[in-house]
Design a protein around this motif. Sequence first.
Motif, PDB file in Angstrom:
ATOM      1  N   ASN A 196      -5.978   1.254  -0.498  1.00 41.34           N
ATOM      2  CA  ASN A 196      -6.111   0.854  -1.906  1.00 41.34           C
ATOM      3  C   ASN A 196      -7.534   1.015  -2.421  1.00 41.34           C
ATOM      4  O   ASN A 196      -7.748   1.382  -3.576  1.00 41.34           O
ATOM      5  CB  ASN A 196      -5.635  -0.591  -2.090  1.00 41.34           C
ATOM      6  N   GLN A 197      -8.512   0.753  -1.569  1.00 40.76           N
ATOM      7  CA  GLN A 197      -9.909   0.900  -1.976  1.00 40.76           C
ATOM      8  C   GLN A 197     -10.229   2.372  -2.282  1.00 40.76           C
ATOM      9  O   GLN A 197     -10.923   2.676  -3.253  1.00 40.76           O
ATOM     10  CB  GLN A 197     -10.837   0.378  -0.890  1.00 40.76           C
ATOM     11  N   SER A 198      -9.700   3.279  -1.485  1.00 45.09           N
ATOM     12  CA  SER A 198      -9.909   4.713  -1.736  1.00 45.09           C
ATOM     13  C   SER A 198      -9.273   5.136  -3.053  1.00 45.09           C
ATOM     14  O   SER A 198      -9.858   5.905  -3.814  1.00 45.09           O
ATOM     15  CB  SER A 198      -9.326   5.545  -0.596  1.00 45.09           C
ATOM     16  N   GLN A 248      -8.762   3.230  -5.606  1.00 44.59           N
ATOM     17  CA  GLN A 248      -9.591   2.658  -6.664  1.00 44.59           C
ATOM     18  C   GLN A 248     -10.809   3.554  -6.918  1.00 44.59           C
ATOM     19  O   GLN A 248     -11.191   3.802  -8.063  1.00 44.59           O
ATOM     20  CB  GLN A 248     -10.036   1.245  -6.287  1.00 44.59           C
ATOM     21  N   LYS A 249     -11.426   4.057  -5.859  1.00 46.19           N
ATOM     22  CA  LYS A 249     -12.570   4.971  -6.009  1.00 46.19           C
ATOM     23  C   LYS A 249     -12.140   6.271  -6.684  1.00 46.19           C
ATOM     24  O   LYS A 249     -12.861   6.810  -7.521  1.00 46.19           O
ATOM     25  CB  LYS A 249     -13.193   5.275  -4.653  1.00 46.19           C
ATOM     26  N   GLU A 254     -20.605   0.947  -5.135  1.00 47.36           N
ATOM     27  CA  GLU A 254     -20.385   0.357  -3.813  1.00 47.36           C
ATOM     28  C   GLU A 254     -21.521  -0.577  -3.396  1.00 47.36           C
ATOM     29  O   GLU A 254     -21.348  -1.408  -2.511  1.00 47.36           O
ATOM     30  CB  GLU A 254     -20.219   1.461  -2.767  1.00 47.36           C
TER      31      GLU A 254
END
Length: 129
Positions: free
Chosen positions: A40-42, A44-45, A70
């Motif tokens: 999910n973080q990827s 979002q990026k 970041e």
Amino acid sequence: MNVREAAERSGLPSKTIRYYDDIGLVVPDRRNDGYRDYDNQSVQKLAFLKRARQLGFSIDDCRQLLSLYEDKDRASADVKALAETHLAEIDKRLAELEHLRGTLKHLIHACRGDDRPDCPILADLSGDE
């Protein structure tokens, strides 16, 4: 999630996501079978990068923005400075485009657009004015 799912969630084409991986902008984990695995973080990026690119930031600018994003100890002044530099570049391009528009508008107005062969547009392009 695989690249197709990451594409659906981020709104970016799979090809773009693979390119970002190739240049090290967003590096996903790899599964045992070698396939990319996005969390999910990827995603979002990736969505962050999509928006930054929509605003016209270059890949290098995006790399800086992502680094600032970041960095929880960042100074917002650093982000603002980068955005202000980008805005100045946009303003410069707009001025150049306005100049081009004026020149082209003048040439179009000067051209009779009839059956005669002489044309101020072609003369300008060839440097024969």
